[in-house]
Scaffold this motif. Structure first.
Motif, PDB file in Angstrom:
ATOM      1  N   SER A  50     -50.267  25.456  39.757  1.00  0.00           N
ATOM      2  CA  SER A  50     -50.673  26.860  39.895  1.00  0.00           C
ATOM      3  C   SER A  50     -50.611  27.301  41.348  1.00  0.00           C
ATOM      4  CB  SER A  50     -52.087  27.054  39.335  1.00  0.00           C
ATOM      5  OG  SER A  50     -52.535  28.374  39.546  1.00  0.00           O
ATOM      6  N   VAL A  51     -51.115  26.466  42.249  1.00  0.00           N
ATOM      7  CA  VAL A  51     -51.088  26.786  43.682  1.00  0.00           C
ATOM      8  C   VAL A  51     -49.652  26.895  44.171  1.00  0.00           C
ATOM      9  CG1 VAL A  51     -51.637  25.909  45.981  1.00  0.00           C
ATOM     10  CG2 VAL A  51     -53.334  25.763  44.144  1.00  0.00           C
ATOM     11  N   ILE A  52     -48.808  25.944  43.785  1.00  0.00           N
ATOM     12  CA  ILE A  52     -47.407  25.948  44.226  1.00  0.00           C
ATOM     13  C   ILE A  52     -46.676  27.165  43.676  1.00  0.00           C
ATOM     14  CG2 ILE A  52     -45.203  24.735  44.035  1.00  0.00           C
ATOM     15  CD1 ILE A  52     -46.811  22.122  43.986  1.00  0.00           C
ATOM     16  N   SER A  53     -46.869  27.456  42.397  1.00  0.00           N
ATOM     17  CA  SER A  53     -46.164  28.577  41.768  1.00  0.00           C
ATOM     18  C   SER A  53     -46.580  29.905  42.384  1.00  0.00           C
ATOM     19  CB  SER A  53     -46.427  28.593  40.258  1.00  0.00           C
ATOM     20  OG  SER A  53     -45.928  27.423  39.638  1.00  0.00           O
ATOM     21  N   LYS A  54     -47.879  30.086  42.607  1.00  0.00           N
ATOM     22  CA  LYS A  54     -48.354  31.366  43.129  1.00  0.00           C
ATOM     23  C   LYS A  54     -48.005  31.560  44.599  1.00  0.00           C
ATOM     24  CE  LYS A  54     -52.066  31.721  39.744  1.00  0.00           C
ATOM     25  NZ  LYS A  54     -53.517  31.608  39.475  1.00  0.00           N
ATOM     26  N   SER A  55     -47.866  30.473  45.338  1.00  0.00           N
ATOM     27  CA  SER A  55     -47.425  30.606  46.724  1.00  0.00           C
ATOM     28  C   SER A  55     -45.926  30.888  46.792  1.00  0.00           C
ATOM     29  CB  SER A  55     -47.756  29.342  47.520  1.00  0.00           C
ATOM     30  OG  SER A  55     -47.047  28.217  47.009  1.00  0.00           O
ATOM     31  N   THR A  56     -45.176  30.407  45.785  1.00  0.00           N
ATOM     32  CA  THR A  56     -43.740  30.664  45.739  1.00  0.00           C
ATOM     33  C   THR A  56     -43.443  32.058  45.223  1.00  0.00           C
ATOM     34  OG1 THR A  56     -43.389  28.298  45.280  1.00  0.00           O
ATOM     35  CG2 THR A  56     -41.532  29.788  44.880  1.00  0.00           C
ATOM     36  N   TRP A  57     -44.189  32.477  44.201  1.00  0.00           N
ATOM     37  CA  TRP A  57     -43.993  33.795  43.582  1.00  0.00           C
ATOM     38  C   TRP A  57     -45.346  34.508  43.509  1.00  0.00           C
ATOM     39  CZ3 TRP A  57     -42.396  29.420  40.426  1.00  0.00           C
ATOM     40  CH2 TRP A  57     -41.056  29.050  40.637  1.00  0.00           C
ATOM     41  N   LEU A 109     -41.222  42.190  27.507  1.00  0.00           N
ATOM     42  CA  LEU A 109     -40.740  41.257  28.519  1.00  0.00           C
ATOM     43  C   LEU A 109     -41.505  41.492  29.815  1.00  0.00           C
ATOM     44  CD1 LEU A 109     -36.845  41.370  28.056  1.00  0.00           C
ATOM     45  CD2 LEU A 109     -38.377  39.474  27.469  1.00  0.00           C
ATOM     46  N   ILE A 110     -41.737  40.405  30.531  1.00  0.00           N
ATOM     47  CA  ILE A 110     -42.415  40.493  31.824  1.00  0.00           C
ATOM     48  C   ILE A 110     -41.422  40.100  32.916  1.00  0.00           C
ATOM     49  CG2 ILE A 110     -44.324  39.663  33.243  1.00  0.00           C
ATOM     50  CD1 ILE A 110     -45.812  38.988  30.661  1.00  0.00           C
ATOM     51  N   SER A 111     -41.318  40.943  33.936  1.00  0.00           N
ATOM     52  CA  SER A 111     -40.482  40.634  35.100  1.00  0.00           C
ATOM     53  C   SER A 111     -41.382  40.388  36.298  1.00  0.00           C
ATOM     54  CB  SER A 111     -39.521  41.787  35.395  1.00  0.00           C
ATOM     55  OG  SER A 111     -38.594  41.984  34.344  1.00  0.00           O
ATOM     56  N   ALA A 112     -41.279  39.193  36.872  1.00  0.00           N
ATOM     57  CA  ALA A 112     -42.001  38.865  38.106  1.00  0.00           C
ATOM     58  C   ALA A 112     -40.994  38.930  39.248  1.00  0.00           C
ATOM     59  CB  ALA A 112     -42.626  37.474  38.010  1.00  0.00           C
ATOM     60  N   ILE A 113     -41.183  39.883  40.160  1.00  0.00           N
ATOM     61  CA  ILE A 113     -40.185  40.199  41.184  1.00  0.00           C
ATOM     62  C   ILE A 113     -40.769  39.930  42.565  1.00  0.00           C
ATOM     63  CG2 ILE A 113     -38.643  42.000  42.071  1.00  0.00           C
ATOM     64  CD1 ILE A 113     -39.243  43.501  39.368  1.00  0.00           C
ATOM     65  N   ASP A 114     -40.049  39.124  43.351  1.00  0.00           N
ATOM     66  CA  ASP A 114     -40.500  38.804  44.703  1.00  0.00           C
ATOM     67  C   ASP A 114     -39.312  38.859  45.664  1.00  0.00           C
ATOM     68  OD1 ASP A 114     -43.450  37.751  44.423  1.00  0.00           O
ATOM     69  OD2 ASP A 114     -42.330  36.818  42.782  1.00  0.00           O
ATOM     70  N   VAL A 115     -39.446  39.650  46.721  1.00  0.00           N
ATOM     71  CA  VAL A 115     -38.410  39.775  47.752  1.00  0.00           C
ATOM     72  C   VAL A 115     -38.974  39.221  49.051  1.00  0.00           C
ATOM     73  CG1 VAL A 115     -36.881  41.333  49.015  1.00  0.00           C
ATOM     74  CG2 VAL A 115     -37.478  41.831  46.630  1.00  0.00           C
ATOM     75  N   ARG A 116     -38.200  38.359  49.696  1.00  0.00           N
ATOM     76  CA  ARG A 116     -38.623  37.771  50.966  1.00  0.00           C
ATOM     77  C   ARG A 116     -37.617  38.095  52.067  1.00  0.00           C
ATOM     78  NH1 ARG A 116     -42.504  33.526  50.832  1.00  0.00           N
ATOM     79  NH2 ARG A 116     -43.235  33.053  48.723  1.00  0.00           N
ATOM     80  N   TYR A 117     -38.137  38.286  53.269  1.00  0.00           N
ATOM     81  CA  TYR A 117     -37.300  38.416  54.455  1.00  0.00           C
ATOM     82  C   TYR A 117     -37.652  37.266  55.389  1.00  0.00           C
ATOM     83  CZ  TYR A 117     -35.628  40.036  58.988  1.00  0.00           C
ATOM     84  OH  TYR A 117     -35.017  40.120  60.217  1.00  0.00           O
ATOM     85  N   LEU A 185     -34.206  37.085  46.907  1.00  0.00           N
ATOM     86  CA  LEU A 185     -34.843  37.746  45.756  1.00  0.00           C
ATOM     87  C   LEU A 185     -35.046  36.754  44.625  1.00  0.00           C
ATOM     88  CD1 LEU A 185     -35.584  40.275  43.910  1.00  0.00           C
ATOM     89  CD2 LEU A 185     -33.152  40.303  43.313  1.00  0.00           C
ATOM     90  N   SER A 186     -36.220  36.804  44.025  1.00  0.00           N
ATOM     91  CA  SER A 186     -36.497  36.065  42.800  1.00  0.00           C
ATOM     92  C   SER A 186     -36.880  37.073  41.721  1.00  0.00           C
ATOM     93  CB  SER A 186     -37.629  35.064  43.012  1.00  0.00           C
ATOM     94  OG  SER A 186     -37.995  34.449  41.788  1.00  0.00           O
TER      95      SER A 186
END
Length: 355
Positions: A50-57, A109-117, A185-186
């Motif tokens: 949970s910690v790893i997943s939430k820090s990644t996304w 459907l659920i879309s989890a969207i994360d953009v990183r710079y 982008l994820s």
């Protein structure tokens, strides 16, 4: 004092409490892959995953999303194993079958969207898409998220530290090249009913270009998936629009759609069947961690297939106009013309414009 000779000599509580939670997602996945001991320590620790997943996304910290993930067979570990690798299609393997429409199709459907710079989150949100109505299944489906306030919560917005003026000049290739190398982008699509997920993004952009407005840039991310017709491929295209503001650049819009080889947006029913088939690894789709070259090779092959298809279509139209009903166009005629790109180009310039 006895010297520590192996990893197994370290107390497991120390590894689980002080070492593994400090690793980023890639390091954790690598560690569990090369060590059966570490894999055993991690396998039943949902809090760690949970910690790893939430820090990644960070998007999945949304309470509804977190609840859906907790219902996965192995909780956050199942979600991580589904979402961390990319969905890669073996486009050279033609042994395919039509995707099954009898799978557990969700009403949402659920879309989890994360953009990183440069690995820092600049945009993070979730989108909930209704797929249970007849209209949603028959209409062209695109999923869009923007920086407008919503009731979804858990949204993160932050500026990219570039001067807005850098994007006003559309010839500024250096800025576009920098964005292409730096913005990742994820886009994780989650099926709450089947309790599966998959990352539909290429992670890194395959192209970066000026936008429609003078202060915009568009980053495109592409994944190749098997189509509804087993002999066709489709493009999962995600575009991120960056807008110049006083603070730098901000994510304005993120849009996902499935396009066939004629660049036509597919409807909701086709979207469901294709994406859920890919998430279930049907028709030569595999989850893999690949480098940029491996990903771009599949994208380039899709573009070649699209070009080849357009050549066949143009040749068919021109030949039909000039020769019907005297003779028909055979497959051999088309293939012969496709092997002569220079002749084809000359032929199109003199004949196709008459249509």
């Amino acid at each position: 004092m006895t010297a520590i000779t192996s990893l197994a000599d370290v107390h497991p509580d120390i590894i689980q409490t002080h070492i593994l939670p400090r690793l980023h997602a890639t390091a954790t996945a690598t560690a569990t892959a090369v060590s059966s001991y570490l894999q055993a320590l991690c396998s039943d620790d949902d809090n760690l995953w949970s910690v790893i997943s939430k820090s990644t996304w960070p998007s999945i910290t949304h309470p509804r999303v977190d609840g859906v993930i907790s219902a996965f067979p192995a909780g956050h570990r199942s979600f991580f194993e589904d979402s961390f690798p990319l969905l890669i299609t073996d486009v050279n393997n033609r042994r395919r079958r039509r995707p099954s429409s009898s799978q557990l199709q969700p009403s949402e459907l659920i879309s989890a969207i994360d953009v990183r710079y440069q690995n820092e989150i600049v945009f993070s949100t979730v989108e909930f898409t209704n797929t249970g109505s007849a209209d949603s299944l028959s209409s062209a489906l695109s999923i869009e998220s923007n920086n407008e306030p919503t009731n979804n919560g858990c949204r993160i917005f932050s500026s990219i530290g570039l001067k807005a003026g850098d994007m006003i000049d559309p010839t500024n290739e250096a800025t576009l090249s920098h964005l292409k190398d730096s913005v990742t982008l994820s886009w994780i699509l989650i099926n709450p009913r089947s309790k599966r997920a998959g990352n539909l993004s290429s992670i890194k952009p395959v192209s970066a270009k000026p936008g429609w407005m003078p202060n915009e840039a568009i980053l495109r991310y592409t994944t190749v998936l098997p189509g509804y017709d087993p002999n066709e491929m489709v493009e999962c295209r995600i575009e991120v629009v960056l807008e110049g503001v006083d603070e730098g650049l901000q994510v304005q819009d993120v849009v996902l759609k499935l396009l066939d080889m004629d660049s036509i947006c597919l409807n909701g029913g086709e979207f469901l069947v294709i994406t859920q088939g890919a998430i279930s690894e049907e028709n030569n789709v595999k989850r893999r961690v690949v480098d940029d070259e491996g990903l771009l090779a599949s994208v380039d092959l899709l573009h070649l297939m699209q070009l080849r298809r357009s050549k066949v279509l143009c040749l068919t139209i021109v030949f039909f106009r000039e020769n019907y009903p005297r003779k028909s166009l055979s497959v051999e005629d088309v293939e012969e013309n496709l092997r002569k790109p220079l002749s084809f180009r000359s032929f199109m310039s003199s004949e196709a414009l008459k249509l």
